[in-house]
Scaffold this active site. Structure first.
Site, mmCIF file in Angstrom:
data_model
loop_
_atom_site.group_PDB
_atom_site.id
_atom_site.type_symbol
_atom_site.label_atom_id
_atom_site.label_comp_id
_atom_site.label_asym_id
_atom_site.label_seq_id
_atom_site.Cartn_x
_atom_site.Cartn_y
_atom_site.Cartn_z
ATOM 1 N N ASN A 1 0.680 -1.115 -0.087
ATOM 2 C CA ASN A 1 -0.176 -0.110 -0.021
ATOM 3 C C ASN A 1 1.017 1.125 -0.130
ATOM 4 O O ASN A 1 1.669 1.740 1.267
ATOM 5 C CB ASN A 1 -1.186 -0.026 1.226
ATOM 6 C CG ASN A 1 -1.702 1.325 1.377
ATOM 7 O OD1 ASN A 1 -1.877 2.045 0.596
ATOM 8 N ND2 ASN A 1 -2.300 1.440 2.582
ATOM 9 N N LYS B 1 -0.046 4.116 -0.172
ATOM 10 C CA LYS B 1 -0.718 5.240 0.360
ATOM 11 C C LYS B 1 -0.546 6.394 -0.516
ATOM 12 O O LYS B 1 -0.566 6.359 -1.733
ATOM 13 C CB LYS B 1 -0.191 5.680 1.901
ATOM 14 C CG LYS B 1 -0.184 4.455 2.686
ATOM 15 C CD LYS B 1 -0.090 4.754 4.175
ATOM 16 C CE LYS B 1 0.293 3.428 4.741
ATOM 17 N NZ LYS B 1 -0.014 3.558 6.252
ATOM 18 N N HIS C 1 -9.721 0.993 4.846
ATOM 19 C CA HIS C 1 -8.377 1.262 5.640
ATOM 20 C C HIS C 1 -8.529 2.117 6.713
ATOM 21 O O HIS C 1 -9.405 3.067 6.697
ATOM 22 C CB HIS C 1 -7.183 1.789 4.636
ATOM 23 C CG HIS C 1 -5.855 1.755 5.167
ATOM 24 N ND1 HIS C 1 -5.438 2.694 6.047
ATOM 25 C CD2 HIS C 1 -4.799 0.934 4.880
ATOM 26 C CE1 HIS C 1 -4.242 2.301 6.608
ATOM 27 N NE2 HIS C 1 -3.828 1.482 5.885
ATOM 28 N N GLU D 1 -6.762 4.694 7.775
ATOM 29 C CA GLU D 1 -6.744 5.831 7.552
ATOM 30 C C GLU D 1 -7.846 6.517 6.809
ATOM 31 O O GLU D 1 -8.349 7.976 7.001
ATOM 32 C CB GLU D 1 -5.441 5.969 6.780
ATOM 33 C CG GLU D 1 -4.252 5.841 7.515
ATOM 34 C CD GLU D 1 -2.754 5.467 7.016
ATOM 35 O OE1 GLU D 1 -2.834 5.469 5.644
ATOM 36 O OE2 GLU D 1 -1.898 4.842 7.460
ATOM 37 N N GLU E 1 -5.457 -5.110 10.597
ATOM 38 C CA GLU E 1 -4.477 -4.068 10.656
ATOM 39 C C GLU E 1 -4.689 -3.296 12.036
ATOM 40 O O GLU E 1 -5.574 -2.431 11.973
ATOM 41 C CB GLU E 1 -4.553 -2.985 9.599
ATOM 42 C CG GLU E 1 -4.133 -3.824 8.089
ATOM 43 C CD GLU E 1 -3.668 -2.731 7.278
ATOM 44 O OE1 GLU E 1 -2.365 -3.030 6.985
ATOM 45 O OE2 GLU E 1 -4.304 -1.574 6.869
ATOM 46 N N GLY F 1 2.594 1.976 10.840
ATOM 47 C CA GLY F 1 3.388 3.050 10.653
ATOM 48 C C GLY F 1 4.337 3.268 11.979
ATOM 49 O O GLY F 1 4.995 4.369 11.965
ATOM 50 N N SER G 1 3.431 -2.448 10.386
ATOM 51 C CA SER G 1 4.778 -2.481 10.507
ATOM 52 C C SER G 1 5.307 -3.651 10.334
ATOM 53 O O SER G 1 6.328 -4.336 10.852
ATOM 54 C CB SER G 1 4.902 -2.173 12.007
ATOM 55 O OG SER G 1 4.736 -0.738 12.290
ATOM 56 N N GLY H 1 4.850 1.248 4.594
ATOM 57 C CA GLY H 1 6.067 1.842 4.236
ATOM 58 C C GLY H 1 7.099 1.213 3.797
ATOM 59 O O GLY H 1 7.778 1.563 2.607
HETATM 60 C C1 PEP Z 1 -0.785 0.021 6.314
HETATM 61 O O1 PEP Z 1 -1.275 1.216 6.079
HETATM 62 O O2 PEP Z 1 -1.687 -0.679 5.363
HETATM 63 C C2 PEP Z 1 0.359 -0.437 6.716
HETATM 64 C C3 PEP Z 1 0.225 -1.476 7.152
HETATM 65 O O3 PEP Z 1 1.558 0.591 7.030
HETATM 66 P P1 PEP Z 1 2.893 0.118 7.656
HETATM 67 O O4 PEP Z 1 3.210 -1.226 7.017
HETATM 68 O O5 PEP Z 1 3.889 1.283 7.159
HETATM 69 O O6 PEP Z 1 2.643 0.075 9.209
#
Ligand code: PEP
Length: 245
Positions: free
Chosen positions: A9, A11, A93, A95, A163, A169, A208, A230
């Site tokens: 992703n 983003k 998601h 966010e 998640e 993040g 993460s 990320g």
């Molecule tokens: C995400 O936003 O779907 C995600 C898992 O982000 P990160 O891997 O950066 O924690």
């Protein structure tokens, strides 16, 4: 055995110059053991689809509107994503739930639109840290999942991503036992909705996931892949996660 799915992703990251990461990824992953998906911002989808031609990865969107077309300035429909060459879309998601006030009921409408357009819908659920501390994780994610599934949806076109909001993040993850317990709970929720067909549905973990913890997380019982934020932006990191699947 469910084949694992590793989804990236991006983003709101990625300009034309970053397409080189996808070229690099193509060169780095050989024939992976898992299905691979990259979900860039909508502006890059069509160009990434061209790079992905003949490669062992597909391209997806990060959101879609519930309507096929119409007066919805700034939005993108599932049909448009499919027309650009996307084969999947991330929906609900955290966010989007936080930044845009998306409810599970709205997510369910988007899931229906995605399926109508032939896209795999990856439905995200996850608890906040306060909900986890209150011991409400299973209750929260189960309720989110049930409410995010439109009535009569075909489970073959769906995947779920667990998640935890506090893990996204942050560099923090639940323990392996905690992840496995939530995946087991989500599988039971899916079984209650879909019966035996739930066995074929993939439940990804996200939050993460990095090259350093991917192998451990992906080996957990009930973890059918990862949704990676990320660490999906750089080909080297994403390829290392793919290699761990
Ligand atoms: C995400 O936003 O779907 C995600 C898992 O982000 P990160 O891997 O950066 O924690």
């Amino acid at each position: 055995m469910r084949r694992k799915l590793i989804a990236g992703n991006w983003k709101m990251n990625g300009l034309s110059r970053d397409l080189v990461e996808v070229e690099r990824l193509r060169g780095a992953i050989g024939q992976p053991e898992a299905d691979i998906l990259i979900c860039p911002p909508a502006t890059l989808i069509a160009r990434m689809v061209r790079i992905a031609e003949g490669a062992p990865f597909a391209i997806g969107g990060q959101d879609c509107h519930w309507a096929p077309a119409g007066a919805h300035t700034g939005d993108i429909s599932a049909r448009m994503l499919a027309d650009a060459g996307a084969t999947a879309v991330i929906l609900g998601h955290s966010e989007r739930r936080a930044d845009h006030g998306e409810t599970s009921e709205l997510v369910a409408r988007k899931v229906a639109a995605a399926r109508q357009a032939g896209l795999l819908a990856i439905v995200c659920v996850g608890e906040t840290e306060a909900e986890r501390d209150a011991g409400r994780t299973l209750e929260v994610v189960g309720a989110q999942l049930r409410a995010s599934l439109p009535p009569g949806v075909d489970p073959r076109g769906l995947a779920v991503a667990y998640e935890p909001v506090w893990a996204i993040g942050s560099g923090r993850t639940p323990t392996g036992a905690e992840i496995a317990a939530v995946h087991e709970g989500l599988r039971a929720t899916l079984a209650a909705s879909f019966g035996p067909a739930a066995e074929g549905m993939r439940i990804l973990y996200g939050g993460s996931v990095k090259p350093g913890n991917a192998a451990e997380i992906l080996a957990l019982p009930g973890v059918d892949g990862a949704l990676v934020g990320g660490a999906s932006l750089r080909a080297e990191d994403f390829a290392a996660i793919i290699a761990a699947a």
